[in-house]
Write a protein that holds these residues in place. Structure first.
Motif, short mmCIF file in Angstrom:
data_model
loop_
_atom_site.label_atom_id
_atom_site.label_comp_id
_atom_site.label_asym_id
_atom_site.label_seq_id
_atom_site.Cartn_x
_atom_site.Cartn_y
_atom_site.Cartn_z
N PRO A 216 1.43 -2.00 -0.42
CA PRO A 216 0.00 0.54 -0.07
C PRO A 216 0.88 1.57 -0.19
O PRO A 216 0.35 2.18 -0.59
CB PRO A 216 -0.94 -0.47 1.32
N ALA A 217 1.68 1.26 0.77
CA ALA A 217 2.75 2.53 0.75
C ALA A 217 3.60 3.23 -0.42
O ALA A 217 3.22 3.78 -0.74
CB ALA A 217 3.76 1.98 2.11
N ARG A 218 3.47 1.80 -1.06
CA ARG A 218 4.69 1.72 -1.99
C ARG A 218 3.60 2.11 -3.70
O ARG A 218 3.82 3.18 -4.44
CB ARG A 218 5.87 0.85 -2.89
N ARG A 219 2.45 1.49 -3.26
CA ARG A 219 1.48 2.70 -4.11
C ARG A 219 0.80 3.37 -4.37
O ARG A 219 0.84 4.21 -5.45
CB ARG A 219 -0.01 1.50 -4.00
N GLN A 220 1.07 3.96 -2.63
CA GLN A 220 0.55 5.67 -2.27
C GLN A 220 1.47 6.51 -3.07
O GLN A 220 1.19 7.02 -4.05
CB GLN A 220 -0.15 5.71 -1.16
N LEU A 221 2.97 6.08 -2.89
CA LEU A 221 3.98 7.13 -3.12
C LEU A 221 4.25 7.17 -5.10
O LEU A 221 4.54 8.18 -5.21
CB LEU A 221 5.11 6.44 -2.65
N GLY A 223 1.83 6.06 -7.20
CA GLY A 223 0.20 6.75 -8.16
C GLY A 223 1.25 8.33 -7.95
O GLY A 223 0.46 9.34 -8.75
N ALA A 224 1.24 9.10 -6.60
CA ALA A 224 1.11 10.15 -6.28
C ALA A 224 2.63 10.89 -7.37
O ALA A 224 2.52 12.13 -8.07
CB ALA A 224 1.52 11.09 -4.91
N THR A 285 -4.31 6.01 -7.00
CA THR A 285 -4.64 6.39 -6.00
C THR A 285 -5.80 7.11 -5.47
O THR A 285 -6.18 8.69 -6.19
CB THR A 285 -3.50 6.41 -4.73
N ARG A 286 -5.55 7.78 -4.02
CA ARG A 286 -7.12 9.24 -3.80
C ARG A 286 -6.28 10.44 -3.71
O ARG A 286 -6.79 10.75 -4.60
CB ARG A 286 -7.18 9.34 -2.72
N PRO A 287 -4.36 10.11 -3.61
CA PRO A 287 -3.82 12.04 -3.98
C PRO A 287 -4.06 12.22 -4.81
O PRO A 287 -3.65 12.95 -6.00
CB PRO A 287 -2.55 11.54 -3.25
#
Length: 298
Positions: A216-221, A223-224, A285-287
């Motif tokens: 999840p952390a890698r996907r968020q970073l 993606g943003a 992702t949301r961001p």
């Protein structure tokens, strides 16, 4: 470290793309009639893709101003394309550094770089032929891009590449069919579309492979990061200077562009396929969504 199964999948795709490149590639130096005159009444891009199309200002413009504006707009987009292709080449070279040169993935990566070099020269010659000066992103964006190309790896590098290629691909598919568009633009667009289709397949496969097993952390970073790259690419495509070149009031033109609902709809439509892929890859992702909405990609 990639798994053997992932490497096999990547090599299978790369091998097919290498075969395609061997049988279907073009030399802009001979495919384009560089000596042909440019008809005064033909546009640089389909009027519907102009940033001012559908506004009151467009309605007030003379035909000569519309032609001039679209020629400067297409050359601005091409200049931005050259800028990003240079970033892309550095990211791919860094990603393939000391990898096994016998693998099809490595060989296609270098084939893509060779293609991008030819495309950049082609775009530069098109703009020179039209007598349009080089347009560059704002200085702050140029400096941020230095950081991006130095740090972007794996899915961020290939996802960022895909964003730039997909957006331009949709535009150019219209330009190459535009009956009132300069032949030099139509032909260069056709060459770019046909060869970039291989690059996009490669970027999609690399992005999928790098995202397998991502937490999840890698996907968020990631993606943003991809979305941030997209923001600067899209906002740099049409330089503010194109409006003055067409004899327009720049402040008024920019205000009309910001409120142009037709342009926003065209951008969202052109990005629909890209957004579907990013969602499937786990990068929407949301961001990232909030960033894409700011530039009307969603």
């Amino acid at each position: 470290m990639s798994s053997p199964a992932t490497e096999r999948r990547g090599d299978e795709v790369a091998r097919r793309l290498l075969d395609s490149a061997a049988t279907l590639s073009y030399d802009p130096a001979t495919e384009i009639d560089w000596d042909a005159p440019l008809p005064d009444d033909q546009y640089g891009l389909n009027p519907e893709w102009s940033t001012l199309y559908g506004t009151r200002l467009w309605d007030e413009m003379s035909q000569a101003q519309r032609v001039t504006l679209t020629r400067h707009e297409v050359c601005s987009i091409m200049s931005t394309g050259i800028w990003f292709e240079m970033i892309l080449q550095q990211m791919i070279l860094r990603d393939q550094y000391v990898r096994n040169p016998a693998r099809p993935e490595f060989q296609f990566a270098l084939t893509e770089i060779a293609d991008e070099c030819r495309h950049s020269i082609m775009f530069a010659r098109v703009c020179e032929k039209m007598g349009v000066p080089a347009y560059f992103p704002k200085k702050g964006v140029v400096e941020l891009a230095r950081l991006f190309k130095s740090l972007a790896v794996a899915e961020v590098a290939y996802g960022g590449t895909l964003v730039a290629e997909e957006v331009l691909d949709v535009m150019q598919r219209d330009w190459m069919r535009g009956e009132n568009v300069l032949d030099i633009v139509r032909t260069s667009s056709r060459i770019h579309v046909l060869e970039e289709s291989r690059h996009m397949k490669f970027a999609r496969q690399e992005t999928r492979d790098r995202m397998r097993g991502a937490g999840p952390a890698r996907r968020q970073l990631s993606g943003a990061s991809v979305a941030a790259g997209a923001f600067f690419i899209v906002t740099s495509m049409v330089n503010d200077g194109v409006y003055a070149a067409a004899g327009l009031d720049t402040a008024r033109a920019l205000d009309e562009v910001r409120r142009n609902q037709h342009r926003k709809a065209m951008m969202r439509s052109s990005c629909a396929h890209l957004m579907d892929f990013l969602s499937q890859a786990g990068l929407l992702t949301r961001p990232a969504i909030s960033i894409y909405k700011r530039v009307d990609m969603l």
